[in-house]
Design a protein around this motif. Structure first.
Motif, PDB file in Angstrom:
ATOM      1  N   PRO A 113       9.249  66.454  53.901  1.00 18.27           N
ATOM      2  CA  PRO A 113       8.884  67.156  55.050  1.00 18.27           C
ATOM      3  C   PRO A 113       8.866  66.478  56.493  1.00 18.27           C
ATOM      4  O   PRO A 113       9.004  67.042  57.470  1.00 18.27           O
ATOM      5  N   GLU A 114       9.014  65.156  56.358  1.00 17.18           N
ATOM      6  CA  GLU A 114       8.970  64.357  57.612  1.00 17.18           C
ATOM      7  C   GLU A 114      10.409  64.562  58.152  1.00 17.18           C
ATOM      8  O   GLU A 114      10.786  64.552  59.194  1.00 17.18           O
ATOM      9  N   TYR A 115      11.344  64.392  57.138  1.00 17.08           N
ATOM     10  CA  TYR A 115      12.955  64.413  57.704  1.00 17.08           C
ATOM     11  C   TYR A 115      13.065  66.018  58.007  1.00 17.08           C
ATOM     12  O   TYR A 115      13.958  65.924  59.066  1.00 17.08           O
ATOM     13  N   ILE A 116      12.613  67.073  57.369  1.00 21.24           N
ATOM     14  CA  ILE A 116      12.578  68.346  58.040  1.00 21.24           C
ATOM     15  C   ILE A 116      12.223  68.486  59.421  1.00 21.24           C
ATOM     16  O   ILE A 116      12.819  69.128  60.205  1.00 21.24           O
ATOM     17  N   HIS A 117      11.163  67.925  59.334  1.00 22.92           N
ATOM     18  CA  HIS A 117      10.570  68.053  60.775  1.00 22.92           C
ATOM     19  C   HIS A 117      11.447  67.465  61.970  1.00 22.92           C
ATOM     20  O   HIS A 117      11.648  68.069  62.842  1.00 22.92           O
ATOM     21  N   LEU A 118      12.079  66.169  61.657  1.00 20.99           N
ATOM     22  CA  LEU A 118      12.753  65.434  62.441  1.00 20.99           C
ATOM     23  C   LEU A 118      14.255  66.221  62.693  1.00 20.99           C
ATOM     24  O   LEU A 118      14.494  66.280  63.837  1.00 20.99           O
ATOM     25  N   HIS A 119      14.659  66.855  61.692  1.00 14.96           N
ATOM     26  CA  HIS A 119      15.787  67.650  61.795  1.00 14.96           C
ATOM     27  C   HIS A 119      15.561  68.743  62.771  1.00 14.96           C
ATOM     28  O   HIS A 119      16.515  69.127  63.492  1.00 14.96           O
ATOM     29  N   LEU A 120      14.356  69.416  62.724  1.00 17.29           N
ATOM     30  CA  LEU A 120      14.056  70.529  63.755  1.00 17.29           C
ATOM     31  C   LEU A 120      13.883  69.898  65.022  1.00 17.29           C
ATOM     32  O   LEU A 120      14.611  70.540  65.960  1.00 17.29           O
ATOM     33  N   GLN A 121      13.302  68.730  65.187  1.00 18.86           N
ATOM     34  CA  GLN A 121      13.284  68.196  66.691  1.00 18.86           C
ATOM     35  C   GLN A 121      15.081  67.901  67.118  1.00 18.86           C
ATOM     36  O   GLN A 121      15.032  67.960  68.248  1.00 18.86           O
ATOM     37  N   GLU A 122      15.608  67.355  66.106  1.00 17.85           N
ATOM     38  CA  GLU A 122      17.083  66.943  66.627  1.00 17.85           C
ATOM     39  C   GLU A 122      17.653  68.096  66.969  1.00 17.85           C
ATOM     40  O   GLU A 122      18.467  68.053  68.199  1.00 17.85           O
ATOM     41  N   ALA A 123      17.686  69.360  66.368  1.00 17.94           N
ATOM     42  CA  ALA A 123      18.364  70.553  66.711  1.00 17.94           C
ATOM     43  C   ALA A 123      17.629  71.122  67.988  1.00 17.94           C
ATOM     44  O   ALA A 123      18.456  71.561  68.963  1.00 17.94           O
ATOM     45  N   GLY A 124      16.507  71.028  68.177  1.00 22.93           N
ATOM     46  CA  GLY A 124      15.589  71.293  69.414  1.00 22.93           C
ATOM     47  C   GLY A 124      15.510  72.867  69.270  1.00 22.93           C
ATOM     48  O   GLY A 124      16.386  73.622  68.877  1.00 22.93           O
ATOM     49  N   MET A 125      14.351  73.536  69.485  1.00 30.36           N
ATOM     50  CA  MET A 125      13.892  74.660  69.345  1.00 30.36           C
ATOM     51  C   MET A 125      14.920  75.550  70.174  1.00 30.36           C
ATOM     52  O   MET A 125      15.054  76.512  69.913  1.00 30.36           O
ATOM     53  N   THR A 126      15.005  75.240  71.454  1.00 27.03           N
ATOM     54  CA  THR A 126      15.786  75.892  72.405  1.00 27.03           C
ATOM     55  C   THR A 126      17.294  75.809  71.844  1.00 27.03           C
ATOM     56  O   THR A 126      18.081  76.571  72.221  1.00 27.03           O
ATOM     57  N   GLU A 127      17.698  74.766  71.251  1.00 19.33           N
ATOM     58  CA  GLU A 127      19.003  74.702  71.054  1.00 19.33           C
ATOM     59  C   GLU A 127      19.222  75.377  69.560  1.00 19.33           C
ATOM     60  O   GLU A 127      20.286  75.843  69.448  1.00 19.33           O
ATOM     61  N   LEU A 128      18.241  75.412  68.766  1.00 18.16           N
ATOM     62  CA  LEU A 128      18.252  76.237  67.459  1.00 18.16           C
ATOM     63  C   LEU A 128      18.602  77.778  67.967  1.00 18.16           C
ATOM     64  O   LEU A 128      19.398  78.416  67.258  1.00 18.16           O
ATOM     65  N   THR A 129      17.979  78.422  68.640  1.00 21.47           N
ATOM     66  CA  THR A 129      18.215  79.744  69.033  1.00 21.47           C
ATOM     67  C   THR A 129      19.057  80.019  70.253  1.00 21.47           C
ATOM     68  O   THR A 129      19.103  80.423  71.291  1.00 21.47           O
ATOM     69  N   ARG A 130      20.376  79.290  69.891  1.00 15.67           N
ATOM     70  CA  ARG A 130      21.444  79.301  71.129  1.00 15.67           C
ATOM     71  C   ARG A 130      21.987  80.697  71.285  1.00 15.67           C
ATOM     72  O   ARG A 130      21.984  81.181  72.466  1.00 15.67           O
ATOM     73  N   SER A 131      22.795  81.253  70.425  1.00 14.01           N
ATOM     74  CA  SER A 131      23.566  82.444  70.667  1.00 14.01           C
ATOM     75  C   SER A 131      23.917  83.342  69.470  1.00 14.01           C
ATOM     76  O   SER A 131      23.957  82.817  68.389  1.00 14.01           O
ATOM     77  N   LYS A 132      24.118  84.631  69.716  1.00 16.78           N
ATOM     78  CA  LYS A 132      24.104  85.357  68.540  1.00 16.78           C
ATOM     79  C   LYS A 132      25.561  85.364  67.974  1.00 16.78           C
ATOM     80  O   LYS A 132      25.910  85.567  66.799  1.00 16.78           O
ATOM     81  N   SER A 133      26.531  84.658  68.875  1.00 20.03           N
ATOM     82  CA  SER A 133      27.825  84.496  68.211  1.00 20.03           C
ATOM     83  C   SER A 133      28.038  83.392  67.205  1.00 20.03           C
ATOM     84  O   SER A 133      29.137  83.277  66.550  1.00 20.03           O
ATOM     85  N   ILE A 134      26.819  82.734  67.127  1.00 21.49           N
ATOM     86  CA  ILE A 134      26.924  81.761  65.939  1.00 21.49           C
ATOM     87  C   ILE A 134      27.357  82.296  64.587  1.00 21.49           C
ATOM     88  O   ILE A 134      27.952  81.654  63.540  1.00 21.49           O
ATOM     89  N   ILE A 135      26.849  83.503  64.379  1.00 16.97           N
ATOM     90  CA  ILE A 135      26.948  83.913  63.091  1.00 16.97           C
ATOM     91  C   ILE A 135      27.931  85.037  63.224  1.00 16.97           C
ATOM     92  O   ILE A 135      27.966  85.947  64.096  1.00 16.97           O
ATOM     93  N   ASP A 136      29.063  84.808  62.345  1.00 18.96           N
ATOM     94  CA  ASP A 136      30.042  85.891  62.465  1.00 18.96           C
ATOM     95  C   ASP A 136      29.798  87.059  61.616  1.00 18.96           C
ATOM     96  O   ASP A 136      29.028  87.407  61.021  1.00 18.96           O
ATOM     97  N   GLY A 137      30.905  87.837  61.512  1.00 19.71           N
ATOM     98  CA  GLY A 137      30.808  89.321  61.063  1.00 19.71           C
ATOM     99  C   GLY A 137      30.474  89.396  59.614  1.00 19.71           C
ATOM    100  O   GLY A 137      29.940  90.462  58.723  1.00 19.71           O
ATOM    101  N   ASN A 138      30.687  88.204  58.857  1.00 14.43           N
ATOM    102  CA  ASN A 138      30.697  88.154  57.287  1.00 14.43           C
ATOM    103  C   ASN A 138      29.471  87.412  57.039  1.00 14.43           C
ATOM    104  O   ASN A 138      29.074  86.943  55.905  1.00 14.43           O
ATOM    105  N   GLY A 139      28.275  87.092  58.080  1.00  9.76           N
ATOM    106  CA  GLY A 139      27.363  86.503  57.815  1.00  9.76           C
ATOM    107  C   GLY A 139      27.254  85.076  57.633  1.00  9.76           C
ATOM    108  O   GLY A 139      26.415  84.510  57.044  1.00  9.76           O
ATOM    109  N   LYS A 140      28.428  84.502  57.869  1.00  7.99           N
ATOM    110  CA  LYS A 140      28.856  83.011  57.495  1.00  7.99           C
ATOM    111  C   LYS A 140      28.426  82.084  58.688  1.00  7.99           C
ATOM    112  O   LYS A 140      28.699  82.367  59.914  1.00  7.99           O
TER     113      LYS A 140
END
Length: 375
Positions: A113-140
């Motif tokens: 749980p601590e590693y998951i928490h730090l991973h979320l922080q590393e990505a940053g909540m604003t960085e995580l929700t970056r753009s819709k183009s991150i997911i391609d048409g195949n859901g990859k």
């Protein structure tokens, strides 16, 4: 991307009178759903390794529930197939995070749980929700777009230190590119830790000749009286957080040797007047407890080929009343001066226990309420 829109008709069909009432709860839910439609995205993790998948999900899917709670999504999985339900940005973020964590399991990194928490922080909540183009048409999903490939890691002889989140990355980049830098924010955001890491890196790479640790001798609300020992021993209790970071990055024996050689110097702020600090990495910690005069005195000590980092939390000022903090004053005076940087942290940058973030938010809310009531 497959999408499904649930308007709630199946549960209870409203009457015309209900629809005409603006305060009706069903009407509010309907508007909320229309504004934020519920979407779904599927992700298949390869290779299909049951051991890695078990580590990813955690005991009783503990890790998945933690991500659900943090991002506000619903995660379903069967084997290596995952489905994410939620609003557009959050499901993109969750799918990227799951794939990134799955890659971590390949390196035999034990997820917690601590590693998951730090991973979320590393990505940053604003960085995580970056753009819709991150997911391609195949859901990859591709993890390369969630983290910056040129993220400024700090390399010391004992370990590689990775800044977590966009703010910490900017902070490290600022310390490398500017002579005077300010890190301002609440406890637990890594201000002092990263400053010490950059100082150790600079010393080990022979970019500076010494490290100076400076802190005002102000107690946090209680008087300790006279302290025994020489100057270093008297100031030691105030610099313990800096020592802890140095010990972890260099080892206790190495730090002790460098202090004996005066390569690492401990100095109270009051004894800095008249000095010129060249070829040095200087860290002023707890700068919110400096006066205007002390802050000016410290900033004018900087010599050639030196870097100064000033850290502080402007919500934890321990100065006597009617005495202005030098940290609050300096940003107003120097905000337009070239060559200085100000990095502001907030509760989203906290990398300690998740409760610390909530505590910081609660105190900030109370402080804002108090200031709004003041005449």
């Amino acid at each position: 991307m497959p999408a499904s829109l649930d308007l709630g008709y199946a549960k209870r069909k409203p009457t015309m009178d209900q629809l005409m009432k603006p305060s009706n709860q069903w009407w509010s839910n309907l508007l909320s759903t229309l504004n934020n439609p519920i979407l779904s995205v599927q992700l298949t993790l390869e290779p299909n390794d049951s051991r890695r998948l078990a580590q990813l999900c955690g005991p009783f899917d503990q890790h998945l529930r933690q991500i659900e709670s943090r991002l506000g999504v619903k995660i379903k999985n069967r084997g290596n197939r995952f489905q994410f339900d939620g609003i557009d940005d959050t499901i993109n973020a969750a799918s990227l995070l799951i794939e990134s964590l799955y890659l971590e399991t390949e390196k035999n990194i034990e997820l917690s749980p601590e590693y998951i928490h730090l991973h979320l922080q590393e990505a940053g909540m604003t960085e995580l929700t970056r753009s819709k183009s991150i997911i391609d048409g195949n859901g990859k999903a591709t993890t390369a777009q969630i983290y910056d490939s040129d993220k400024p890691g700090i390399q010391t002889r004992r370990k590689l230190i990775s800044p977590r989140g966009a703010n910490q990355q900017r902070y490290v980049a600022a310390m490398r590119n500017n002579d005077i830098n300010f890190g301002i924010g609440p406890a637990g955001t890594g201000k002092t830790w990263l400053a010490v890491a950059c100082a150790v890196e600079a010393l080990e790479q022979n970019r500076v000749d010494r490290i100076l640790l400076v802190r005002p001798a102000v107690e946090a609300g209680e008087k300790l009286g006279f302290l025994p020992g020489d100057l270093a021993q008297k100031i030691d209790p105030y610099l313990r957080p800096l020592y802890d970071a140095l010990y972890e990055m260099m080892g206790v024996d190495q730090v002790s040797k460098l202090i004996e050689r005066n390569t690492i110097e401990v100095a109270p702020l009051a004894f800095m007047r008249g000095r010129t600090l060249s070829n040095s990495f200087i860290i002023l910690d707890e700068s919110q407890n400096t006066t205007r005069e002390q802050m000016k005195m410290f900033l004018t000590r900087i010599g050639f080929n030196s870097t100064a980092v000033v850290t502080g939390d402007d919500t934890q000022i321990d100065l006597p009343r009617r005495q202005d903090s030098g940290l609050l004053h300096v940003e107003k005076v120097l905000k337009d001066v070239e060559g200085l940087t100000f990095t502001h942290f907030d509760s989203t940058d906290v990398v300690r226990h998740p409760l610390v973030k909530r505590i910081v938010d609660a105190y900030a809310k109370e402080q804002q309420a108090g200031s709004s009531k003041a005449p």
